[in-house]
Design a protein around this motif. Structure first.
Motif, mmCIF file in Angstrom:
data_model
loop_
_atom_site.group_PDB
_atom_site.id
_atom_site.type_symbol
_atom_site.label_atom_id
_atom_site.label_comp_id
_atom_site.label_asym_id
_atom_site.label_seq_id
_atom_site.Cartn_x
_atom_site.Cartn_y
_atom_site.Cartn_z
ATOM 1 N N ALA A 1 0.859 -1.186 0.000
ATOM 2 C CA ALA A 1 0.000 0.000 0.000
ATOM 3 C C ALA A 1 0.891 1.231 0.000
ATOM 4 O O ALA A 1 1.907 1.267 0.697
ATOM 5 N N VAL A 2 0.512 2.225 -0.777
ATOM 6 C CA VAL A 2 1.221 3.508 -0.806
ATOM 7 C C VAL A 2 0.297 4.531 -0.180
ATOM 8 O O VAL A 2 -0.764 4.846 -0.728
ATOM 9 N N LEU A 3 0.695 5.032 0.983
ATOM 10 C CA LEU A 3 -0.193 5.871 1.776
ATOM 11 C C LEU A 3 0.443 7.231 2.041
ATOM 12 O O LEU A 3 1.669 7.316 2.216
ATOM 13 N N PRO A 4 -0.378 8.272 2.105
ATOM 14 C CA PRO A 4 0.173 9.602 2.351
ATOM 15 C C PRO A 4 0.535 9.793 3.818
ATOM 16 O O PRO A 4 -0.163 9.347 4.709
ATOM 17 N N SER A 5 1.675 10.461 4.032
ATOM 18 C CA SER A 5 1.994 10.950 5.369
ATOM 19 C C SER A 5 1.874 12.465 5.321
ATOM 20 O O SER A 5 1.272 13.002 4.396
ATOM 21 N N SER A 6 2.478 13.168 6.256
ATOM 22 C CA SER A 6 2.277 14.617 6.312
ATOM 23 C C SER A 6 2.838 15.339 5.091
ATOM 24 O O SER A 6 2.269 16.318 4.613
ATOM 25 N N THR A 7 3.971 14.875 4.573
ATOM 26 C CA THR A 7 4.613 15.601 3.477
ATOM 27 C C THR A 7 4.952 14.733 2.275
ATOM 28 O O THR A 7 5.405 15.249 1.257
ATOM 29 N N TYR A 8 4.761 13.436 2.356
ATOM 30 C CA TYR A 8 5.131 12.583 1.239
ATOM 31 C C TYR A 8 4.328 11.299 1.327
ATOM 32 O O TYR A 8 3.486 11.149 2.194
ATOM 33 N N TYR A 9 4.588 10.401 0.413
ATOM 34 C CA TYR A 9 3.936 9.094 0.421
ATOM 35 C C TYR A 9 4.917 8.043 0.913
ATOM 36 O O TYR A 9 6.107 8.111 0.662
ATOM 37 N N MET A 10 4.366 7.059 1.613
ATOM 38 C CA MET A 10 5.194 5.969 2.127
ATOM 39 C C MET A 10 4.714 4.641 1.591
ATOM 40 O O MET A 10 3.504 4.417 1.456
ATOM 41 N N ASN A 11 5.663 3.766 1.296
ATOM 42 C CA ASN A 11 5.356 2.396 0.914
ATOM 43 C C ASN A 11 5.260 1.524 2.155
ATOM 44 O O ASN A 11 6.141 1.552 3.015
ATOM 45 N N TYR A 12 4.198 0.752 2.235
ATOM 46 C CA TYR A 12 4.044 -0.222 3.300
ATOM 47 C C TYR A 12 3.995 -1.610 2.682
ATOM 48 O O TYR A 12 3.358 -1.815 1.632
ATOM 49 N N TRP A 13 4.662 -2.558 3.359
ATOM 50 C CA TRP A 13 4.782 -3.917 2.853
ATOM 51 C C TRP A 13 4.367 -4.923 3.915
ATOM 52 O O TRP A 13 4.603 -4.713 5.103
ATOM 53 N N GLY A 14 3.821 -6.020 3.446
ATOM 54 C CA GLY A 14 3.618 -7.145 4.326
ATOM 55 C C GLY A 14 4.909 -7.933 4.463
ATOM 56 O O GLY A 14 5.944 -7.583 3.886
ATOM 57 N N GLN A 15 4.826 -9.029 5.207
ATOM 58 C CA GLN A 15 6.016 -9.848 5.453
ATOM 59 C C GLN A 15 6.323 -10.786 4.286
ATOM 60 O O GLN A 15 7.416 -11.340 4.204
ATOM 61 N N GLY A 16 5.366 -10.935 3.387
ATOM 62 C CA GLY A 16 5.554 -11.796 2.227
ATOM 63 C C GLY A 16 5.081 -13.219 2.470
ATOM 64 O O GLY A 16 5.068 -13.705 3.608
ATOM 65 N N THR A 17 4.678 -13.868 1.388
ATOM 66 C CA THR A 17 4.287 -15.276 1.454
ATOM 67 C C THR A 17 4.934 -16.004 0.280
ATOM 68 O O THR A 17 4.907 -15.518 -0.857
#
Length: 120
Positions: free
Chosen positions: A98-114
């Protein structure tokens, strides 16, 4: 905090099927597009499939078009990847993103993988 938890990987024979799930929490799931990536040993992580927030639009890597289907259930905060006609070259660790907005930029979030392994 944002959490993405994948499940559903395993060992399957060529031509078989698997369904991956990614349970999301910590953000308003229905507002954001979601992605599935994969990374094979010695290779870069690549985008496999993407879906918009309401699920009305999807995109796929050429290598999986016609075989994989991404979908989502916003009531369950879950995104899925149905994988059919699996090939040995589909062997990889699959990640939910998921690419989600923070206060000043976007952050990539990842799961642990399968891990998905396609082998006889």
């Amino acid at each position: 905090q944002v959490q993405l938890v994948e499940s559903g990987g395993g060992l399957v024979q060529p031509g078989g099927s698997l369904r991956l799930s990614c349970a999301a929490s910590g953000f308003t799931f229905s507002r954001y597009g979601m992605n599935w990536y994969r990374q094979a040993p010695g290779k870069e992580r690549e985008l496999v499939a993407a879906i918009t927030s309401a699920g009305g639009s999807t995109n796929y890597a050429d290598s999986v078009k016609g075989r994989f289907t991404i979908s989502r259930d916003n009531a369950k905060n879950t995104v899925y990847l149905q994988m059919n006609s699996l090939k040995p070259e589909d062997t990889a660790v699959y990640y939910c993103n998921a690419v989600l907005p923070s206060s000043t930029y976007y952050m990539n979030y990842w799961g642990q993988g399968t891990q998905v392994t396609v082998s006889k």
